[in-house]
Design an enzyme around this catalytic site. Structure first.
Site, short mmCIF file in Angstrom:
data_model
loop_
_atom_site.label_atom_id
_atom_site.label_comp_id
_atom_site.label_asym_id
_atom_site.label_seq_id
_atom_site.Cartn_x
_atom_site.Cartn_y
_atom_site.Cartn_z
N HIS A 166 -0.63 -8.53 -2.63
CA HIS A 166 0.47 -9.02 -1.78
C HIS A 166 0.24 -10.47 -1.40
O HIS A 166 1.05 -11.08 -0.70
CB HIS A 166 0.61 -8.17 -0.52
CG HIS A 166 1.35 -6.90 -0.78
ND1 HIS A 166 2.56 -6.60 -0.22
CD2 HIS A 166 1.04 -5.86 -1.57
CE1 HIS A 166 2.97 -5.42 -0.65
NE2 HIS A 166 2.06 -4.95 -1.47
N HIS A 172 3.52 -2.75 9.72
CA HIS A 172 3.60 -2.67 8.26
C HIS A 172 3.01 -3.93 7.60
O HIS A 172 2.22 -3.84 6.66
CB HIS A 172 5.05 -2.46 7.83
CG HIS A 172 5.19 -2.26 6.36
ND1 HIS A 172 5.03 -1.03 5.77
CD2 HIS A 172 5.43 -3.13 5.36
CE1 HIS A 172 5.18 -1.15 4.46
NE2 HIS A 172 5.42 -2.42 4.18
N HIS A 214 -0.28 -3.63 -9.87
CA HIS A 214 0.06 -3.60 -8.45
C HIS A 214 0.01 -2.16 -7.91
O HIS A 214 -0.56 -1.90 -6.85
CB HIS A 214 1.45 -4.22 -8.24
CG HIS A 214 1.78 -4.49 -6.81
ND1 HIS A 214 1.69 -5.73 -6.26
CD2 HIS A 214 2.18 -3.66 -5.82
CE1 HIS A 214 2.02 -5.67 -4.97
NE2 HIS A 214 2.33 -4.42 -4.68
N HIS A 258 7.35 -8.88 2.50
CA HIS A 258 6.20 -7.98 2.38
C HIS A 258 5.01 -8.63 1.67
O HIS A 258 3.99 -7.99 1.47
CB HIS A 258 6.60 -6.70 1.64
CG HIS A 258 7.56 -5.83 2.40
ND1 HIS A 258 7.25 -4.55 2.81
CD2 HIS A 258 8.82 -6.05 2.83
CE1 HIS A 258 8.29 -4.02 3.46
NE2 HIS A 258 9.26 -4.91 3.48
N ASP A 318 8.95 -0.08 4.56
CA ASP A 318 9.18 0.20 3.14
C ASP A 318 10.40 1.09 2.95
O ASP A 318 11.10 0.99 1.95
CB ASP A 318 7.96 0.88 2.50
CG ASP A 318 6.95 -0.14 2.00
OD1 ASP A 318 7.33 -1.31 1.79
OD2 ASP A 318 5.78 0.25 1.81
N ARG A 346 13.63 -1.23 3.17
CA ARG A 346 13.77 -2.52 2.47
C ARG A 346 14.82 -2.51 1.36
O ARG A 346 15.30 -3.56 0.95
CB ARG A 346 12.43 -3.01 1.93
CG ARG A 346 11.83 -2.08 0.92
CD ARG A 346 10.46 -2.55 0.51
NE ARG A 346 10.52 -3.79 -0.25
CZ ARG A 346 9.45 -4.44 -0.69
NH1 ARG A 346 8.25 -3.98 -0.42
NH2 ARG A 346 9.59 -5.54 -1.39
N ASP A 399 0.26 -4.71 4.64
CA ASP A 399 0.55 -5.39 3.37
C ASP A 399 -0.30 -6.64 3.16
O ASP A 399 -0.73 -6.92 2.05
CB ASP A 399 2.04 -5.80 3.32
CG ASP A 399 2.94 -4.66 2.85
OD1 ASP A 399 2.43 -3.68 2.29
OD2 ASP A 399 4.17 -4.77 3.04
N ASP A 403 -2.03 -0.36 -4.94
CA ASP A 403 -1.29 0.23 -3.83
C ASP A 403 -1.62 1.71 -3.66
O ASP A 403 -1.82 2.19 -2.55
CB ASP A 403 0.22 0.15 -4.09
CG ASP A 403 0.86 -1.10 -3.53
OD1 ASP A 403 0.21 -1.83 -2.77
OD2 ASP A 403 2.04 -1.34 -3.87
N TRP A 460 0.89 -1.14 0.00
CA TRP A 460 0.00 0.00 0.00
C TRP A 460 0.94 1.20 0.00
O TRP A 460 1.96 1.18 0.68
CB TRP A 460 -0.79 0.09 1.30
CG TRP A 460 -1.78 -0.98 1.58
CD1 TRP A 460 -1.74 -1.82 2.65
CD2 TRP A 460 -2.97 -1.31 0.87
NE1 TRP A 460 -2.84 -2.63 2.63
CE2 TRP A 460 -3.61 -2.34 1.55
CE3 TRP A 460 -3.57 -0.80 -0.30
CZ2 TRP A 460 -4.81 -2.91 1.11
CZ3 TRP A 460 -4.77 -1.37 -0.73
CH2 TRP A 460 -5.37 -2.40 -0.03
N HIS A 512 -0.74 2.54 4.39
CA HIS A 512 -0.07 2.05 5.61
C HIS A 512 -0.34 2.94 6.81
O HIS A 512 -0.60 2.46 7.91
CB HIS A 512 1.43 1.93 5.37
CG HIS A 512 1.79 0.65 4.67
ND1 HIS A 512 1.67 -0.57 5.27
CD2 HIS A 512 2.22 0.41 3.41
CE1 HIS A 512 2.02 -1.52 4.42
NE2 HIS A 512 2.35 -0.95 3.29
ZN LIG Z 1 5.48 -3.39 2.30
#
Ligand SMILES: [Zn+2]
Ligand SMILES: *[C@@H]1O[C@H](CO)[C@@H](O)[C@H](O)[C@H]1NC(C)=O
Ligand SMILES: *[C@@H]1O[C@H](CO)[C@@H](O)[C@H](O)[C@H]1NC(C)=O
Length: 317
Positions: free
Chosen positions: A146, A136, A169, A81, A66, A69, A140, A173, A22, A27
């Protein structure tokens, strides 16, 4: 106005890198919603653990995972995730842990950070890390893409959103959320989050919250995985497994399955000419409903989860 240049740049980078969560709006919403439903001990822990850098709130802390990562320090967390469900969406959906999560994914990550967030032998920093990851991943796991492996969770499917090219995607998101905020909330994510919270407290979600919490055990192991578990110690279901084998809990599987079923019913139900962010289309209307439901539900579930961990019960209406 100047921003158009920056918008163009950030849009291009969105197309190139893809996003895998997202967007920040989604989030943050999950985190702020959870804050409204925390029981006293969970709230104390959250406030004191997050402290000033996050204003004591899960909302600002929800996007941390995020932001790290792609750093060398947290590179290993990238594949946690999501779960690449190798089903036949949109013809048939369904998660099989041994097939879809052979060496760790969002399901095992949630189990891991559930154990770690309450582990008093860990340092304050380690428990902070666990809380931020949990917050988080609770978000997700509610995003249908996801919980889908097809075309890398839709990242490799080019579609249109508001006349612009965007991968499927990213549409789920951020594309649809941004359009929805613009159309209905004057671009105010605060107003949007307020509306989701009041939907849970008094509105269209109120009657559904019981069903959202049909699973609340923070320790019960997934039956789906037990069939494949090598663990032969006859482990008491109240004790989280701490062996090297991956731990699958029942609830994260339920949450991921909720998301995954939308891959069959809605996410892939479009044709190549469609603009997925066209507010007069049924695709968009259905997607907005699913996205809002999933975010409200995951915020509420996150609160119940932390309450079960810290106060001993989900403690929710
Ligand atoms: Zn994520
Ligand atoms: C920080 O949290 C308090 C409530 O705990 C809130 O009133 C305040 O607006 C928040 N500040 C920011 C910058 O978000
Ligand atoms: C659990 O979390 C720790 C700390 O982030 C990490 O080092 C470890 O690899 C994780 N274990 C599993 C099985 O995911």
């Amino acid at each position: 106005m100047m921003p158009s240049v920056f918008q163009a740049i950030s849009f291009a980078s969105l197309l190139l890198t893809g996003v895998h969560a997202w967007g920040n709006e989604g989030h943050r919403a999950v985190g702020f919603i959870a804050m409204e439903f925390l029981a006293p001990k969970a709230l104390d822990f959250v406030r004191s653990t997050l402290g000033k850098p996050y204003n004591g709130s899960l909302g600002p802390a929800a996007t941390w995972a995020d932001s790290v990562r792609r750093t060398p320090e947290y590179k290993w967390s990238g594949s946690w995730h999501f779960i690449d469900v190798e089903d036949k969406a949109p013809v048939s959906c369904g998660i099989v842990e041994a097939r879809d999560c052979p060496s760790g994914c969002i399901l095992t990550a949630i189990a891991n950070y559930t154990n770690r967030v309450i582990d008093e032998d860990l340092s304050a920093d380690q428990r902070l890390e666990a809380l931020k990851f949990l917050t988080h991943f609770a978000g997700d796991i509610g995003q249908p893409l996801h919980a889908e492996g097809k075309e890398v969770g839709g990242n490799h499917i080019l579609t249109k959103c508001g006349g612009l090219p965007m991968n499927l995607h990213a549409v789920w998101d951020v594309g649809i959320i941004k359009k929805h905020l613009k159309l209905n909330f004057a671009d105010s994510s605060e107003a949007w989050i307020e509306s989701l919270i009041s939907g849970i407290q008094f509105g269209k979600y109120k009657s559904r919250t019981g069903e959202w919490l049909s699973c609340t055990s923070t320790t019960q192991l997934s039956r789906n995985s037990q069939a494949h578990e090598v663990d032969t110690t006859g482990t008491n279901a109240q004790t989280p497994i701490t062996s090297n084998s991956l731990t699958f809990l029942e609830c994260p599987l339920v949450w991921a399955s909720d998301s995954n079923k939308y891959d069959c019913s809605a996410v892939f139900q479009f044709t190549s000419e469609d603009d997925l962010c066209d507010e007069s289309s049924s695709y968009y209307a259905i997607a907005v409903d699913i996205i809002e439901l999933q975010i409200a539900k995951q915020g509420y579930r996150l609160a119940a989860w932390l309450n079960a961990l810290f106060d001993g019960e989900p403690y929710l209406p």
